[in-house]
Each structure stands twice: as C-alpha cells, then as structure tokens.
Design a protein around this motif. Sequence first.
Motif, PDB file in Angstrom:
ATOM      1  N   PRO A 282      12.409   7.406  -3.050  1.00 54.86           N
ATOM      2  CA  PRO A 282      12.523   8.861  -3.184  1.00 54.86           C
ATOM      3  C   PRO A 282      13.842   9.362  -2.593  1.00 54.86           C
ATOM      4  O   PRO A 282      14.394   8.733  -1.693  1.00 54.86           O
ATOM      5  CB  PRO A 282      11.339   9.389  -2.366  1.00 54.86           C
TER       6      PRO A 282
ATOM      7  N   HIS B 197      13.714  -0.096   1.695  1.00 59.31           N
ATOM      8  CA  HIS B 197      12.522  -0.148   0.834  1.00 59.31           C
ATOM      9  C   HIS B 197      11.872  -1.505   1.067  1.00 59.31           C
ATOM     10  O   HIS B 197      12.553  -2.528   1.144  1.00 59.31           O
ATOM     11  CB  HIS B 197      12.910   0.020  -0.637  1.00 59.31           C
TER      12      HIS B 197
ATOM     13  N   ILE C 178       6.999   5.651   5.238  1.00 63.63           N
ATOM     14  CA  ILE C 178       6.509   6.587   4.222  1.00 63.63           C
ATOM     15  C   ILE C 178       5.651   5.805   3.248  1.00 63.63           C
ATOM     16  O   ILE C 178       6.096   4.817   2.666  1.00 63.63           O
ATOM     17  CB  ILE C 178       7.670   7.250   3.452  1.00 63.63           C
ATOM     18  N   GLY C 179       4.425   6.244   3.061  1.00 63.21           N
ATOM     19  CA  GLY C 179       3.524   5.562   2.133  1.00 63.21           C
ATOM     20  C   GLY C 179       2.525   4.712   2.893  1.00 63.21           C
ATOM     21  O   GLY C 179       2.847   4.131   3.940  1.00 63.21           O
TER      22      GLY C 179
ATOM     23  N   ARG D 134       1.078  10.092   2.501  1.00 60.43           N
ATOM     24  CA  ARG D 134       1.036  10.962   1.331  1.00 60.43           C
ATOM     25  C   ARG D 134      -0.408  11.120   0.831  1.00 60.43           C
ATOM     26  O   ARG D 134      -0.863  12.209   0.574  1.00 60.43           O
ATOM     27  CB  ARG D 134       1.935  10.398   0.227  1.00 60.43           C
TER      28      ARG D 134
ATOM     29  N   CYS E 118      10.591   2.817   3.525  1.00 63.98           N
ATOM     30  CA  CYS E 118       9.977   3.447   2.348  1.00 63.98           C
ATOM     31  C   CYS E 118       9.036   2.440   1.705  1.00 63.98           C
ATOM     32  O   CYS E 118       9.473   1.507   1.028  1.00 63.98           O
ATOM     33  CB  CYS E 118      11.048   3.889   1.356  1.00 63.98           C
TER      34      CYS E 118
ATOM     35  N   THR F  98       7.194   3.018  -0.724  1.00 67.91           N
ATOM     36  CA  THR F  98       6.951   4.036  -1.739  1.00 67.91           C
ATOM     37  C   THR F  98       6.712   3.425  -3.115  1.00 67.91           C
ATOM     38  O   THR F  98       6.765   4.126  -4.125  1.00 67.91           O
ATOM     39  CB  THR F  98       8.149   5.018  -1.778  1.00 67.91           C
TER      40      THR F  98
ATOM     41  N   ASN G  10       2.521   7.688  -9.729  1.00 68.85           N
ATOM     42  CA  ASN G  10       3.274   7.703  -8.472  1.00 68.85           C
ATOM     43  C   ASN G  10       4.740   8.089  -8.663  1.00 68.85           C
ATOM     44  O   ASN G  10       5.458   8.290  -7.692  1.00 68.85           O
ATOM     45  CB  ASN G  10       3.205   6.322  -7.793  1.00 68.85           C
TER      46      ASN G  10
END
Length: 543
Positions: free
Chosen positions: A156, A170, A188-189, A213, A382, A384, A501
């Motif tokens: 993101p 990531h 994040i995630g 999230r 991330c 993500t 997603n």
Amino acid sequence: MDAHPNTAGSQDLDALVVGAGFGGIYMLHKLRNEQNLNVVAIDKAGGVGGTWYWNRYPGALSDSEGFVYQYSFDQELYNDNPWTTKFVRQPEILAYLNGVVDRYDLRRSIQLETAMTSAEFDESTGRWTVRTDTGDTYTCRFLITGLGLLSATNLPEFPGADRFQGQIVHTGAWPADLDLTGKKVGVIGNGSTGNQVITATAPVAAHLTSFQRTPQYSVPAGNRTLSPEEIRAQRENFDVNWKQVRESSVAMGFVESDRPTFSVSAEEREAIFQRAWDEGGGFRFMFETFCDIATDADANEEAAKFIRGKIAAIVKDPETARNLTPTDLYARRPLCDSGFYETFNRENVTLVNVKENPIAELTETGVRTADGTVHELDVLVCATGFDAVDGNYKRIDIRGRDGELLREHWADGPTSYLGMATAGFPNMFMILGPNGPFTNLPPSIETQVEWIADTVSDLLPAENGWLDVDPETEVAWTETCAEIADATLFPKAASWIFGANIPGKKRTVMFYLGGIAAYREILGKESSNGYPGFLNQSASELA
Ligand SMILES: Cc1cc2nc3c(=O)[nH]c(=O)nc-3n(C[C@H](O)[C@H](O)[C@H](O)COP(=O)(O)OP(=O)(O)OC[C@H]3O[C@@H](n4cnc5c(N)ncnc54)[C@H](O)[C@@H]3O)c2cc1C
C-alpha cells in the motif's frame, strides 16, 4: 537436447517455463527429463523455490501439514525427505526445493534473475516469442507459466513514506539480513502471514505494534515434532495417503466430515470443536469437524462463536479482545497460529484497530494514526498480501492471437478453462492460473503439471499444432466456478480469494471450489475425449 541457459541472446526452445517454484520445477523435470524436450526455466528471483525463496519473514510456516506439502511423483524423493514436524518452516521447504532441483539435475536449465517482460504469439509459425529484462529472448512452441498465485506483492502507498527514516519491508520480499531483535516493529495486516510475523516477532522485538485491518478467526496450528513412528507411518502409507488426497476435496490429508453441525447435541458439538482446537490446524477445524461450516450460515456461526469464546478466554484486556474479535462470517482461508491471540497479552505488544483509527501518514519516526498518536518504529512490516492469482500476469505484456493483450482479455476479471488455459492464447499453459482448484497446492500443482505434460506430448506430433480454448468453454467454466462458489459462504466474506484485498480490483471468482477429486475427473475426460473444450485444427488431429 538441453539448451545451455547461460548464453545471452536468443534461444529457440520446445518449451519455456516461467517461474521456478513448486510448479516450474516439476514442469521442467517432466518436459526435460521425461520427455527429452529442449526446455529452459527462467525466474526473476535470485534462487529457486518461488514462495519459499521470497517469504523469509520470521515465523514463515506452511499451513498444510508437511506430509502433503511436498511432491508425491517420486516415492524415493518422498522417503528421503526429512520433515520432522507437523507443519514445515520456510527454510526447510526452501532447502527441500533446492534439493529437488539438484536431485534431478535441473539447475543447469534454470536461468535466474531473469524476468519475463513480454510474450507474443505468432499465429503463422505457431510460436511464442518471450522477452526478458536481461535482454535474452526465447522462442518456443509451448509457453508454460508458473508465476505463482500468491506472488505479486501488494504494497500500500502511505503519505509520507519517503520521509520515514526506518525500513519498510513486505513479507513477500523479505531481506535475508533483516533481524528484528530489539527493534520497534510495526506490522500492517494480520492475515495468514501477519499472524505468523506478529507471533514470532513479539518475543524478540523491543515493541510490536499490530495495525489490524480485519479481525481474524484463527485456531492453534498445534505444530509439534513428529515421533519416529508417525514419520514411518507417513512413509509406509504413501499410496493410501496420496490416494486419499486425490480423492478428497481440499487435498489436505484428512477425510472431510460428512456430519452436519446440527446433527449432534450442543455438548457434543462443543466437544468436537474442542478436540479440533486441541489437535490444531485451520483446515481441519473448518472441514474435518462438520461438513457445512463453509456452506450454512447457522453452522458457520457455531464455529465462529466457539472461536470468539476462545478469544474472550485468552485475551486479558477487554478492549484488545473486543478489537481482535471478528463478528462477520468465518469464511476466509482458515488460519492457524502458534499463539497469536496470546501474543496480545504481552507488555510489549499494542493493537491498533485501523478500521476505527486509520493510518494517516508516515512521519520521520513512525506511523501517525488519525487520533494523532505517532507510533514510533524502526521497521514497518507490510504483511499486506498479494495481488493474488492474476497479479503477475497483469504486470507483463502477454499478447495472444490478433495481438490481444491478456490483461485486456481479463479486464472484467481473470478467466480460464480448467485454471490452465485461456482463449486466444494458444499453447500457453498456466500452472495455478485463475479458476484452478482451491486446495492444499502441491497435489493440484502435480495434477496440472502432469496434464500439461501429457497435452504437450499429445500435441508434439502435429507439427506446429496448437490448442486454443473455445471462448464458449471458458465462459462455461467461469460460470461453473461462480455457481460452485455461490453455493458456499466464501464470496460473502471480503477476502483475497475473490480479489477483495486490492483497492479497485474487480471482485470475481478466482478458484474452482469443487474439490481436487472432481477436478481431476474433469481433466481426465478432457484429454481422453480429444480436448473438446479447445478449438482448432490440431484438436481434431488429437482426437
Ligand atoms: C507465506 C506463504 C505460505 C504459504 N503456505 C502454503 C501452504 O501451507 N499450503 C499451500 O498449499 N500453499 C501455501 N502457499 C501458497 C504457495 O504459493 C504454493 O503452495 C506454492 O508454493 C506455489 O508454487 P508455484 O510454483 O505455483 O508459485 P510460486 O512459488 O509463487 O513461484 C512463482 C515464481 O514465479 C516467479 N515469477 C513471477 N513472475 C515472473 C516473471 N514475470 N518472470 C520470471 N519469473 C517470475 C516468481 O519470482 C516466483 O519465484 C503459501 C504462500 C505463501 C505466500
């Protein structure tokens, strides 16, 4: 007939395999070693292994049990493989795949650090021309892509990212030398990967902030060392186990339940869920306990309620427990963990619910959330996820007949016939393409690779012949996949399984949820009946 891969320039091949993960490795072995074809495999990575090369984040673990998370095509390979735990860690899977490459002498036909950038089909010659970022060009009759369905990373964009003095990583492109010990880490995630990173990192980090999230249902993995008897039994039962896998639905190595949730008393139901919780495994919890958790909303709620009860019992801080507790359907890819909810009882772990308090921007020192708090970080992880299934295909210019671009062919969502071929792109076969089976993947990969190898072998005698999917067959397969999916609860939960997603990605069906047994039967009929789903002159020659 081996081509030496280390010659820059242009090579003319029978087949080019793109990707050197589970799929590409086996494809190369089948075509080069068994069919003696002139084949090269390329991969943009610096090593083989695909998923297990890229995802080196702390805690990376299979969620399929090890005895079915490997190849079954060679019993000796299976017997020699030393999995010693129920689930398998990333370094072991990576070492296993490297071992497979060496065992079958495949490395000399693999060109690493080479990304396919474009591919073009020439109808007059029946050949593909593939261009790469190294300048190497390949022409080939068969283009076989094993680009991975969870491989195109989704990173993101956050305002202020360029200002942040720490490191942003990531999980799917994890730097080999990154050590999170003693660091202030943000994650994040909290899907499958986030769950693993958070659980593995919290005990070593100075502080861990989980930017959540979506709250997730997760059950214990129950990972443990296998006893010598269990390992011996897995080897001795090779034929029985793999037959069971191929005749099952999710190919996870257990018999899926045929017992409806409400066919037993409330006490018995609780006891069945408790046994599954104690034994561990996300797929077992969803599919081995009862037969209708993924299809019946009331049954689903019983399973969901059980997990919510566990969260309430495990997580001490009521506000953290509230944030961690999902209220929607239990209908994403089922997760399992090594102490995920327990992690939030640690003093050095903070949960931020970004649905209620979104990330506003990155600052020099961390993440500022909408409430004004700056969460100080050294590393922002991330977790993500991926632009799943078609992500890598959309990043390449693949042109089929009449110059049609694949990404335009898939403008309304990725489609295929059998998860392997798409209309207008003759002799291009995808391993784990869109609308392929949703299972433990190695058995589905083997099924597809073997079908592709047989099809290539059938096509070889027809000089320059190619197979191209009948567009109507592709529409019908897509409808079949959608109908099967609609009979389940999966489309009702926002999930990567349906593309939910990725912002802006059209929600479509991306898997065949009919199970591996039915899938294998359909493939068998397609080839034994002379490829009725494909249209062109070579199809009739094959009949
Ligand atoms: C963290 C994680 C855990 C997982 N755990 C499980 C599990 O427990 N059970 C299960 O069944 N599945 C699991 N999966 C799914 C997993 O991806 C598959 O099991 C399997 O590894 C897929 O193999 P593959 O060869 O199809 O693709 P991949 O292993 O993804 O390999 C694809 C390769 O293609 C290469 N590539 C992509 N684009 C290009 C290009 N343009 N040019 C050249 N090369 C390219 C990539 O570099 C990559 O090496 C997991 C996935 C992840 C991310």
